[in-house]
Enzyme design. Structure first.
Site, short mmCIF file in Angstrom:
data_model
loop_
_atom_site.label_atom_id
_atom_site.label_comp_id
_atom_site.label_asym_id
_atom_site.label_seq_id
_atom_site.Cartn_x
_atom_site.Cartn_y
_atom_site.Cartn_z
N GLY A 204 -9.88 -10.18 -0.72
CA GLY A 204 -9.53 -9.71 0.62
C GLY A 204 -10.80 -9.42 1.38
O GLY A 204 -11.79 -10.14 1.25
N ASP B 141 -0.43 -0.11 -4.55
CA ASP B 141 -1.86 0.23 -4.47
C ASP B 141 -2.03 1.54 -3.73
O ASP B 141 -1.67 1.66 -2.56
CB ASP B 141 -2.59 -0.90 -3.72
CG ASP B 141 -4.11 -0.70 -3.70
OD1 ASP B 141 -4.58 0.33 -4.19
OD2 ASP B 141 -4.80 -1.59 -3.18
N GLU C 95 -11.92 -2.35 -8.18
CA GLU C 95 -12.67 -2.73 -6.98
C GLU C 95 -13.77 -1.73 -6.66
O GLU C 95 -14.73 -2.07 -5.98
CB GLU C 95 -11.74 -2.92 -5.77
CG GLU C 95 -11.13 -1.65 -5.23
CD GLU C 95 -10.14 -1.90 -4.10
OE1 GLU C 95 -9.07 -2.48 -4.37
OE2 GLU C 95 -10.44 -1.54 -2.95
N LYS D 184 0.85 -1.20 0.00
CA LYS D 184 0.00 0.00 0.00
C LYS D 184 0.88 1.24 0.00
O LYS D 184 1.86 1.31 0.76
CB LYS D 184 -0.90 0.00 1.25
CG LYS D 184 -1.88 -1.16 1.29
CD LYS D 184 -3.03 -0.96 0.34
CE LYS D 184 -4.00 -2.14 0.39
NZ LYS D 184 -5.17 -1.94 -0.49
N HIS E 237 -9.95 -8.38 -7.59
CA HIS E 237 -9.82 -7.83 -6.25
C HIS E 237 -10.38 -8.86 -5.27
O HIS E 237 -11.42 -9.46 -5.51
CB HIS E 237 -10.64 -6.55 -6.14
CG HIS E 237 -10.75 -6.02 -4.74
ND1 HIS E 237 -11.95 -5.93 -4.06
CD2 HIS E 237 -9.81 -5.58 -3.88
CE1 HIS E 237 -11.75 -5.44 -2.86
NE2 HIS E 237 -10.45 -5.21 -2.71
N ASP F 236 -14.66 -7.26 -8.99
CA ASP F 236 -15.00 -7.47 -7.58
C ASP F 236 -16.33 -8.22 -7.53
O ASP F 236 -17.25 -7.89 -8.28
CB ASP F 236 -15.11 -6.12 -6.88
CG ASP F 236 -15.42 -6.25 -5.40
OD1 ASP F 236 -14.49 -6.09 -4.59
OD2 ASP F 236 -16.59 -6.52 -5.05
N GLU G 297 -2.11 0.50 -8.62
CA GLU G 297 -3.55 0.23 -8.51
C GLU G 297 -4.27 1.47 -7.97
O GLU G 297 -3.76 2.14 -7.07
CB GLU G 297 -3.71 -0.95 -7.55
CG GLU G 297 -5.12 -1.41 -7.35
CD GLU G 297 -5.18 -2.72 -6.56
OE1 GLU G 297 -4.22 -3.52 -6.64
OE2 GLU G 297 -6.16 -2.92 -5.83
#
Lengths: 437, 437
Positions: free
Chosen positions: B354, B247, B302, B219, B352, B325, B273
């Site tokens: 998580g 990202d 996403e 990130k 995507h 997503d 991203e």
């Protein structure tokens, strides 16, 4: 005075317009014009009123979203909000957990609009001015400080926005005087809803012409033969010199839009409105390009959900008329960004109105556009629909097909309390009667 | 058997992930991974489970939206739904009154995803197959009949979609066998959330390398110096031959994105991203163009809210990796449209995942993409985050950094009932403890 916000309430207020097919179009066949209606209470008694517009079912979802946002508002002081309005806008639109639900689109953004409309109403009342006048008198620097420039600086920087506003100081008083005398030009959508019979359409056109209307919008898109008949009828009624616009309410794909509208070109529409998905920037650009040789522009915006989308519509030459909406974008703050971008790209703004209360609100924004931003009436006019104004404490005043500038302090959002109570869904008297039928 | 839907229930289920900064990024600093969790009951006892993913606050708004949609679902027969799934999709997304709240975006579309995910789960259970296998075995004509082509025919017609699916019949069995043996390649986002310390990042990288991971996402976007330090650290840990992705979670404007990512180019990311607003197609196109000479692609999806948006991202060459997503688009139906468009434009899909349950769901879609659409693993991988799988009745199985195809019937959406009860907000035991602290 400090004006601490001590309470935010929201109610689900619906009007059973579907019973008479008012507002019917190719995609929304039976709307019940509705609002999520917000009242802000402050410690010394001043109130702010605001709402967002909906079509009936699902208004309770927006009510739920307003309740979620209310926690970010209660306890704040009006002066603190307006001294960093950009920060307050960001607080509502970028909550770390809630932004996932948008960001800045759909239900959560409609709710943001309702809350912020009430805050602007509160501010204008605190200053004792109608909202348009609050904006007209405001220091350009403060106007710019209300706008969140995140994601739009590639099209409009803060410096460019300030420059536009500074240049528009010139001649401002003259334009304000003109508006107070003549009003802002309007067009009517009341004559030709899709669900109306030809007989009713004729009668309404006759009446409208008598009242001084010169610009008319017709709903199209459900059936081509039917559209040709209705467009021929209305063009005959209004004659060749009056203005005709067409509205398809997103009914078509890109290729279909081009061929369908080409079939209606003989009726000389100024624009085709919402020919396809409101999200399809590139599709609108293709349609614009194809229809330009026919002299037909593309108009869209009532379901354009953010300044980021409007930015791209402008960058891609995907529209020739920008139709801002007072209740879908993030209130005055985000609409200011769009007015300024439209001016930079030299595209006229012709607001969406109608529904319930949309005329009352958006007149303030377009008055400011003329007096404080664009300085022009060329190719510009504001939609008008003759419905439900009687439910507001300060309904719009139309004279000779012009919006006359409101004089009462505020943003003209306040409904009669008796209306709100009778139309509350599902427990108001109006709905109890319908539900028990 | 007929499977009449007799009840749709929805619950607000939240996990207090913010307590440990799991999932923290530049825009979402304290997410509580949550779901609006749907259970469909049928007359003979078969159930369907589904959900959409949220970040905590506001989940109750999505719950309210699911309740509004439930009225369109209860009383329907599963067989009628799936024999005209396009029509059923249109029923949910184009209700004349509720579409104003989107259309096909934000809260109402998240709710649509939750409901339709449960319907697909129900269908797969009724057929006794995991969802990916239901899709793999399905007649291409029936797959196409599940997709709403409205607004995308300028990019992909029904005939083109059918043609893609027919061509992919060749070698299908071989690819299915390969997946059952090797699984689908994954990358991990678990090592480098923005809120994690360098020490923790190091330890997690060490552990992940030992477990066979070769692709890592970090990130970025809050602070450039911090990003440089963290990217250097992770590149040192994983070495030059493993893959690194970055990202930014929408943190930047267009120009800022280009300059910031250029400053991180030395760490050789495969992609950046969400460099900017998820709605900014033209902005992503500009960023893609600027970063191409550096060998850095742009990934997004996403928060890309509909097939109409994905269509334009593809048309404008605005992304080089499509991140579908499972819970933001309109379930399998709309994701099928995106898989097929991505294939036509020859852009790889890297889903995507998580959050909570997103890995469980999206593995089905990407398995189908490989076996039944793209037939390729080149530049393709599926996100994996090692959180909250223990709450599902059929959690994902990862072997040597690959998703192993699920074997149980359904869409892997079902949570343990004990989990649902303990995590219900605000009355479950987990939340009672936190709220009373």
């Amino acid at each position: 005075m400090s004006h601490k916000i001590i309470n935010v309430t929201v109610r689900d207020v619906r009007f059973p317009t579907s019973l008479e097919q008012h507002g019917s179009d190719a995609m929304h066949t039976d709307p019940d014009y509705s609002t999520a209606y917000v009242v802000i209470d402050t410690d010394y008694g001043l109130k702010g009123f605001g709402f967002t517009f909906t079509l009936g079912k699902g208004t309770e979802i927006v009510v739920c979203a307003v309740e979620a946002l209310a926690g970010l508002v209660v306890g704040k002081f009006l002066q603190d909000i307006v001294s960093d309005f950009r920060g307050f806008y960001r607080l509502l639109t970028s909550d770390s957990q809630m932004r996932w639900l948008g960001p800045e689109k759909g239900v959560i953004h409609l709710a943001t609009a309702a809350v912020l409309n009430a805050v602007w109403d509160l501010w204008a009342r605190a200053e004792g001015k109608p909202l348009w006048k609050l904006l007209v008198d405001m220091d350009p620097k403060q106007i710019v400080s209300c706008i969140d420039f995140r994601y739009i600086t590639d099209a409009l920087t803060e410096e460019e926005a300030l420059d536009i506003l500074m240049k528009a100081q010139d001649g401002k008083q003259h334009r304000e005087d003109r508006m107070l005398k003549e009003g802002y030009p309007a067009y009517t959508t009341s004559c030709a809803w899709l669900g109306y019979s030809d007989q009713r359409l004729k009668q309404l056109c006759t009446d409208a012409l008598k009242s001084g209307w010169t610009k008319f919008k017709v709903k199209v898109g459900a059936d081509l033969e039917d559209d040709i008949r209705r467009c021929r009828l209305i063009r005959q009624m209004i004659g060749p010199s009056n203005t005709l616009m067409m509205d398809a309410n997103q009914r078509w794909g890109v290729a279909e839009a081009i061929s369908w509208v080409s079939s209606l070109a003989e009726f000389k529409p100024l624009w085709i409105e919402e020919p396809t998905s409101p999200d399809d920037i590139l599709g609108h650009a293709a349609i614009s390009k194809a229809l330009a040789p026919l002299g037909i522009g593309v108009a869209t915006g009532e379901q354009c959900h953010s300044r980021v989308m409007f930015k791209q519509f402008l960058q891609a030459s995907a529209l020739q008329f920008v139709q801002i909406d007072s209740c879908r974008l993030g209130s005055v703050n985000e609409n200011l960004a769009v007015l300024l971008m439209a001016h930079k790209f030299q595209v006229p703004v012709c607001p969406h109105a109608g529904g319930v209360g949309l005329c009352e609100l958006v007149q303030h924004l377009i008055l400011f556009d003329y007096i404080g931003v664009s300085g022009s009436l060329s190719d510009r006019m504001c939609e008008y629909v003759d419905h439900l104004h009687e439910h507001f404490t300060s309904p719009v005043v139309i004279q000779d097909a012009h919006y006359m500038p409101p004089k009462e302090p505020g943003y003209s959002c306040e409904m009669l309390e008796s209306t709100v109570q009778r139309h509350q869904y599902p427990d108001g008297d109006v709905w109890k009667l319908i539900i028990n039928k």
